[in-house]
Design a protein around this motif. Structure first.
Motif, mmCIF file in Angstrom:
data_model
loop_
_atom_site.group_PDB
_atom_site.id
_atom_site.type_symbol
_atom_site.label_atom_id
_atom_site.label_comp_id
_atom_site.label_asym_id
_atom_site.label_seq_id
_atom_site.Cartn_x
_atom_site.Cartn_y
_atom_site.Cartn_z
ATOM 1 N N GLY A 138 0.961 -1.193 -0.109
ATOM 2 C CA GLY A 138 0.268 -0.123 0.290
ATOM 3 C C GLY A 138 0.884 0.918 -0.148
ATOM 4 O O GLY A 138 1.758 1.115 -0.308
ATOM 5 N N GLY A 139 0.257 2.518 0.186
ATOM 6 C CA GLY A 139 0.332 3.756 0.195
ATOM 7 C C GLY A 139 0.294 4.941 -0.873
ATOM 8 O O GLY A 139 -1.035 4.520 -1.253
ATOM 9 N N ARG A 140 0.996 5.969 -0.762
ATOM 10 C CA ARG A 140 -0.239 7.115 -1.766
ATOM 11 C C ARG A 140 0.862 6.799 -3.079
ATOM 12 O O ARG A 140 1.469 6.168 -3.180
ATOM 13 C CB ARG A 140 0.915 8.257 -0.941
ATOM 14 N N ARG A 141 -0.722 7.131 -3.878
ATOM 15 C CA ARG A 141 -0.951 6.341 -4.983
ATOM 16 C C ARG A 141 -0.885 7.686 -5.859
ATOM 17 O O ARG A 141 -2.774 7.833 -5.586
ATOM 18 C CB ARG A 141 -1.891 5.684 -5.703
ATOM 19 N N GLU A 142 -0.340 8.412 -6.591
ATOM 20 C CA GLU A 142 -1.097 9.608 -7.330
ATOM 21 C C GLU A 142 -1.843 9.696 -8.442
ATOM 22 O O GLU A 142 -1.454 8.677 -9.843
ATOM 23 C CB GLU A 142 0.018 10.432 -8.163
ATOM 24 N N VAL A 143 -3.008 9.282 -8.888
ATOM 25 C CA VAL A 143 -3.587 9.510 -10.134
ATOM 26 C C VAL A 143 -4.139 11.201 -10.618
ATOM 27 O O VAL A 143 -4.110 11.991 -9.661
ATOM 28 C CB VAL A 143 -4.892 9.318 -9.436
ATOM 29 N N ILE A 144 -3.475 11.314 -11.603
ATOM 30 C CA ILE A 144 -3.987 12.162 -12.911
ATOM 31 C C ILE A 144 -4.976 12.057 -13.773
ATOM 32 O O ILE A 144 -4.857 10.838 -14.128
ATOM 33 C CB ILE A 144 -2.382 12.757 -13.483
#
Length: 148
Positions: A138-144
């Protein structure tokens, strides 16, 4: 400082893994050898190395929980090894008249110990594996989002 903390996390999880595998270590232990202490040190060293090579503290916790969960999943097999060894020694010590009762009693006790270890191992193993997967993957995922 982070490297020392990650290594310490791995070592602590190594002690917990050795505790979860202690029935198997006790079943494989023979008199006059220091197999238990050497195997515990090896388990702790492997887990400390996994913590050392983890890129972040979160991944070190994730790896530790994953392997602790796998060790708890192996708890029924280690309980089976220990109860089999104990049953073997009980039957070998029994006299010829009471050998049938010793076999029945050792079998019932082995079944009870393995059943309790299965219950504890599956529940704790599932919790630790899920927790380890969340921490390791898991962790931070950046979605644009691109719109027209």
């Amino acid at each position: 400082m982070s490297v020392v903390f990650r290594t310490l996390i791995g070592a602590v999880f190594g002690f917990f893994c050795a505790f979860a595998l202690s029935p198997a270590i006790a079943a494989l232990h023979s008199d006059g050898s220091n197999f238990a202490s050497v195997s515990t040190i090896v388990i702790v060293a492997i887990m400390a190395a996994l913590g050392y090579f983890a890129p972040t503290v979160r991944r070190a916790f994730g790896r530790g929980f994953l392997l602790l969960g796998l060790c708890f999943f192996a708890l029924p097999f280690s309980a089976m090894l220990l109860s089999g060894r104990a049953a073997s020694e009980v039957v070998a010590q029994a006299s010829a008249d009471g050998q049938a009762a010793a076999v029945l009693g050792a079998g019932a006790a082995g079944l009870a110990v393995t059943g309790i270890a299965t219950f504890i191992g599956l529940i704790a193993g599932a919790i630790f594996v899920i927790l380890g997967l969340v921490l390791a993957l898991g962790g931070r995922r950046e979605v644009i989002v691109v719109t027209r």
